[in-house]
Scaffold this motif. Sequence first.
Motif, PDB file in Angstrom:
ATOM      1  N   GLU A 102       0.804  -1.223   0.000  1.00 13.33           N
ATOM      2  CA  GLU A 102       0.000   0.000   0.000  1.00 13.33           C
ATOM      3  C   GLU A 102       0.842   1.280   0.000  1.00 13.33           C
ATOM      4  OE1 GLU A 102      -2.728  -0.170   3.259  1.00 13.33           O
ATOM      5  OE2 GLU A 102      -3.800  -1.896   2.452  1.00 13.33           O
ATOM      6  N   PRO A 106       3.018   4.478  -1.116  1.00 17.38           N
ATOM      7  CA  PRO A 106       2.980   5.341  -2.311  1.00 17.38           C
ATOM      8  C   PRO A 106       4.225   5.110  -3.173  1.00 17.38           C
ATOM      9  CG  PRO A 106       3.514   6.617  -0.358  1.00 17.38           C
ATOM     10  CD  PRO A 106       3.189   5.227   0.115  1.00 17.38           C
ATOM     11  N   VAL A 107       4.282   5.758  -4.299  1.00 16.72           N
ATOM     12  CA  VAL A 107       5.362   5.568  -5.264  1.00 16.72           C
ATOM     13  C   VAL A 107       6.737   5.940  -4.702  1.00 16.72           C
ATOM     14  CG1 VAL A 107       6.224   6.326  -7.517  1.00 16.72           C
ATOM     15  CG2 VAL A 107       3.796   5.893  -7.196  1.00 16.72           C
ATOM     16  N   VAL A 108       6.784   6.967  -3.869  1.00 17.72           N
ATOM     17  CA  VAL A 108       8.033   7.414  -3.244  1.00 17.72           C
ATOM     18  C   VAL A 108       7.779   7.580  -1.751  1.00 17.72           C
ATOM     19  CG1 VAL A 108       9.792   9.219  -3.186  1.00 17.72           C
ATOM     20  CG2 VAL A 108       8.717   8.623  -5.346  1.00 17.72           C
ATOM     21  N   ARG A 152      14.413  10.652  -0.248  1.00 15.74           N
ATOM     22  CA  ARG A 152      13.238   9.916  -0.711  1.00 15.74           C
ATOM     23  C   ARG A 152      13.700   8.619  -1.363  1.00 15.74           C
ATOM     24  NH1 ARG A 152      10.048  12.103   2.481  1.00 15.74           N
ATOM     25  NH2 ARG A 152       9.412  14.222   2.080  1.00 15.74           N
ATOM     26  N   PRO A 172      12.357   5.569  -3.952  1.00 13.22           N
ATOM     27  CA  PRO A 172      11.327   5.021  -4.831  1.00 13.22           C
ATOM     28  C   PRO A 172      10.892   3.653  -4.322  1.00 13.22           C
ATOM     29  CG  PRO A 172      13.201   5.837  -6.090  1.00 13.22           C
ATOM     30  CD  PRO A 172      13.607   5.823  -4.646  1.00 13.22           C
ATOM     31  N   THR A 173       9.608   3.430  -4.288  1.00 12.52           N
ATOM     32  CA  THR A 173       9.074   2.198  -3.703  1.00 12.52           C
ATOM     33  C   THR A 173       9.333   0.963  -4.562  1.00 12.52           C
ATOM     34  OG1 THR A 173       7.389   3.503  -2.596  1.00 12.52           O
ATOM     35  CG2 THR A 173       6.986   1.157  -2.724  1.00 12.52           C
ATOM     36  N   ALA A 174       9.273   1.085  -5.888  1.00 14.69           N
ATOM     37  CA  ALA A 174       9.420  -0.082  -6.772  1.00 14.69           C
ATOM     38  C   ALA A 174      10.713  -0.869  -6.516  1.00 14.69           C
ATOM     39  CB  ALA A 174       9.300   0.331  -8.230  1.00 14.69           C
ATOM     40  N   SER A 189      10.960  -4.672  -4.999  1.00 14.49           N
ATOM     41  CA  SER A 189      11.705  -5.676  -5.763  1.00 14.49           C
ATOM     42  C   SER A 189      12.755  -6.352  -4.879  1.00 14.49           C
ATOM     43  CB  SER A 189      12.361  -5.011  -6.973  1.00 14.49           C
ATOM     44  OG  SER A 189      13.071  -5.962  -7.724  1.00 14.49           O
ATOM     45  N   THR A 214       5.519  -6.005  -8.316  1.00 15.94           N
ATOM     46  CA  THR A 214       4.232  -6.321  -8.938  1.00 15.94           C
ATOM     47  C   THR A 214       4.359  -6.405 -10.435  1.00 15.94           C
ATOM     48  OG1 THR A 214       3.687  -3.971  -8.941  1.00 15.94           O
ATOM     49  CG2 THR A 214       2.868  -5.284  -7.116  1.00 15.94           C
TER      50      THR A 214
END
Length: 67
Positions: free
Chosen positions: A11, A13-15, A53, A55-57, A61, A67
């Motif tokens: 859940e 956010p992107v960053v 910050r 990045p979530t991706a 990973s 995902t």
Amino acid sequence: MVGMSRAELLELPVVIDLVTAARALGIGRTRAFELVRQGEFPVPVLRVGSTWRVPTAPLLSLLGLAT
């Protein structure tokens, strides 16, 4: 230090901020900032003004939750 559940991780956010990324990795705030200063944080970290910050991706990973 309490880590994050799979549901919480998915859940995000992107960053996210460095402290949240550290929590996801199960490490403390001090250690996270130390790793960033040493250039050894395990995922890319972005300097935005006076804050860090993440990045979530790449974090997901690294944790096997891409995902």
